[in-house]
Design a protein around this motif. Structure first.
Motif, short mmCIF file in Angstrom:
data_model
loop_
_atom_site.label_atom_id
_atom_site.label_comp_id
_atom_site.label_asym_id
_atom_site.label_seq_id
_atom_site.Cartn_x
_atom_site.Cartn_y
_atom_site.Cartn_z
N ASN A 212 0.94 -1.17 0.21
CA ASN A 212 -0.11 0.20 0.10
C ASN A 212 0.72 1.21 0.04
O ASN A 212 0.48 2.36 -0.69
N LEU A 213 2.16 1.27 0.93
CA LEU A 213 2.87 2.45 0.77
C LEU A 213 3.75 2.50 -0.31
O LEU A 213 4.01 3.72 -0.91
N PHE A 214 3.84 1.38 -1.18
CA PHE A 214 4.20 1.61 -2.58
C PHE A 214 3.69 2.45 -3.44
O PHE A 214 3.95 3.37 -4.08
N ILE A 215 2.30 2.27 -3.47
CA ILE A 215 1.37 2.96 -4.16
C ILE A 215 1.49 4.36 -3.82
O ILE A 215 1.53 5.14 -4.48
N VAL A 216 1.36 4.76 -2.49
CA VAL A 216 1.50 6.00 -2.16
C VAL A 216 2.84 6.67 -2.31
O VAL A 216 2.93 7.55 -2.85
N TRP A 217 3.66 5.89 -2.28
CA TRP A 217 5.23 6.46 -2.69
C TRP A 217 5.30 6.66 -4.25
O TRP A 217 6.00 7.76 -4.62
N ALA A 218 4.55 5.94 -4.89
CA ALA A 218 4.89 6.08 -6.25
C ALA A 218 3.85 7.19 -7.06
O ALA A 218 4.42 7.87 -7.97
N GLU A 219 3.07 7.67 -6.26
CA GLU A 219 2.19 8.87 -6.90
C GLU A 219 3.05 10.20 -7.20
O GLU A 219 2.96 10.95 -7.92
N PRO A 220 3.84 10.64 -6.05
CA PRO A 220 4.73 11.82 -6.20
C PRO A 220 5.77 11.69 -7.24
O PRO A 220 6.39 12.76 -7.90
N ILE A 221 6.08 10.43 -7.56
CA ILE A 221 7.11 10.30 -8.99
C ILE A 221 6.12 10.23 -10.07
O ILE A 221 6.63 10.91 -11.19
N ALA A 222 4.94 9.70 -10.10
CA ALA A 222 4.22 9.70 -11.43
C ALA A 222 3.48 10.69 -11.86
O ALA A 222 3.34 11.26 -13.11
N LEU A 223 2.82 11.57 -10.84
CA LEU A 223 1.92 12.64 -11.02
C LEU A 223 2.74 13.73 -11.81
O LEU A 223 2.18 14.41 -12.79
N PRO A 224 3.95 14.08 -11.31
CA PRO A 224 4.68 15.38 -12.09
C PRO A 224 4.73 14.78 -13.43
O PRO A 224 4.85 15.79 -14.54
N SER B 115 7.21 6.63 -18.99
CA SER B 115 6.64 7.57 -18.28
C SER B 115 5.83 7.15 -16.94
O SER B 115 6.10 6.11 -16.37
N SER B 116 4.77 8.06 -16.87
CA SER B 116 3.95 7.78 -15.42
C SER B 116 3.27 6.39 -15.62
O SER B 116 2.68 6.10 -14.74
N MET B 117 3.00 6.04 -16.82
CA MET B 117 2.17 4.99 -17.23
C MET B 117 2.70 3.74 -16.53
O MET B 117 2.15 2.56 -16.45
N LEU B 118 3.89 3.50 -16.26
CA LEU B 118 4.63 2.34 -15.67
C LEU B 118 4.14 2.15 -14.36
O LEU B 118 3.89 1.11 -14.14
N TYR B 119 3.77 3.20 -13.82
CA TYR B 119 3.31 3.10 -12.39
C TYR B 119 1.59 3.07 -12.47
O TYR B 119 1.15 2.25 -11.76
N HIS B 120 1.25 3.96 -13.02
CA HIS B 120 -0.39 4.22 -13.25
C HIS B 120 -1.13 2.91 -13.78
O HIS B 120 -2.12 2.61 -13.60
N HIS B 121 -0.43 2.42 -14.94
CA HIS B 121 -0.96 1.43 -15.76
C HIS B 121 -0.65 -0.08 -15.25
O HIS B 121 -1.27 -0.86 -15.45
N LEU B 122 0.56 -0.27 -14.71
CA LEU B 122 0.96 -1.45 -14.25
C LEU B 122 1.63 -1.83 -13.04
O LEU B 122 0.85 -2.56 -12.28
N LEU B 123 2.41 -0.92 -12.33
CA LEU B 123 3.04 -1.19 -10.95
C LEU B 123 2.00 -1.15 -9.83
O LEU B 123 1.53 -1.93 -9.19
N ASN B 124 1.24 -0.06 -10.05
CA ASN B 124 0.22 0.31 -9.07
C ASN B 124 -0.93 -0.71 -9.12
O ASN B 124 -1.45 -1.12 -7.94
N PRO B 125 -1.28 -0.80 -10.16
CA PRO B 125 -2.57 -2.02 -10.25
C PRO B 125 -2.20 -3.06 -9.78
O PRO B 125 -2.77 -4.11 -9.02
#
Length: 215
Positions: A17-29, A115-125
């Motif tokens: 869960n914290l991985f997803i929280v940590w990923a957002e400040p990286i992906a959103l910019p 880009s951010s899709m690595l986190y938003h489309h793959l790792l976070n899901p």
């Protein structure tokens, strides 16, 4: 031994869960640099922001559970279920719908690994699915919970379709462009997406060990 196993399970849940929280400040910019405020019309960004907020709450809840021996409150488990359904919808829509639309065959790589899709489309899901299905199995959710998983998609789809009809936005997804396709095609897309969403939600509920009776 059971207490030790429960503690390990909760710690792993906290980590994912914290991985997803940590990923957002990286992906959103990255998303902001690409589309500025336009990023907020995408289901992907909206669902990931929502999920990061819920995952932060779940991480805190699991930490409390380690010290109290209790399980997550049902309302919090339900929120994590809804968030997981949103991210699953994002992931599988890319895999089965958006990825194949690229004519050069690089759609899956571009949309899952850049880009951010690595986190938003793959790792976070994937992090959300693994944590929910394998580590957050209690309290068991009633079958009636499945319909609530469709609420974010219905709200998003209703708003974006209306904005498309009013020509305020265009898309952002090809199947949302109401003036580039027939009314029948738009209706069929809406039905197909909701059916997919319901199936994913039901499958996640089943894999999580949901109970059949309503509660």
């Amino acid at each position: 031994m059971k207490k030790f196993a429960d503690t390990v399970r909760r710690l792993l849940s906290i980590a994912l869960n914290l991985f997803i929280v940590w990923a957002e400040p990286i992906a959103l910019p990255m998303s902001w640099d690409w589309g500025k405020e336009q990023m907020f019309i995408f289901y992907t960004e909206d669902s990931n922001i929502l999920s990061a907020c819920i995952c932060a709450m779940v991480a805190v809840g699991q930490l409390v559970c380690i010290f109290t021996g209790r399980e997550l409150p049902r309302w919090l488990h339900t929120l994590k279920y809804i968030a997981t359904c949103c991210l699953t919808m994002t992931f599988l829509t890319v895999v089965f719908v958006l990825g194949p639309m690229y004519e050069d065959g690089n759609g899956w790589y571009i949309m899952l690994c850049t880009s951010s899709m690595l986190y938003h489309h793959l790792l976070n899901p994937l992090a959300a699915i693994f944590s929910f299905v394998l580590l957050e199995r209690t309290p068991r959710l009633p079958r009636s919970t499945v319909k609530w998983a469709l609420l974010p998609t219905v709200l998003y789809g209703g708003i974006i379709l209306w904005l498309n009809i009013q020509r305020v936005v265009d898309g952002p997804y090809p199947f949302m462009k109401v003036y580039d396709q027939s009314v029948q095609a738009s209706v069929l897309w809406c039905i197909a997406i909701l059916l997919m969403n319901y199936f994913y939600a039901w499958l996640l509920w089943k894999l999580n060990g949901g109970k059949k009776e309503n509660a």
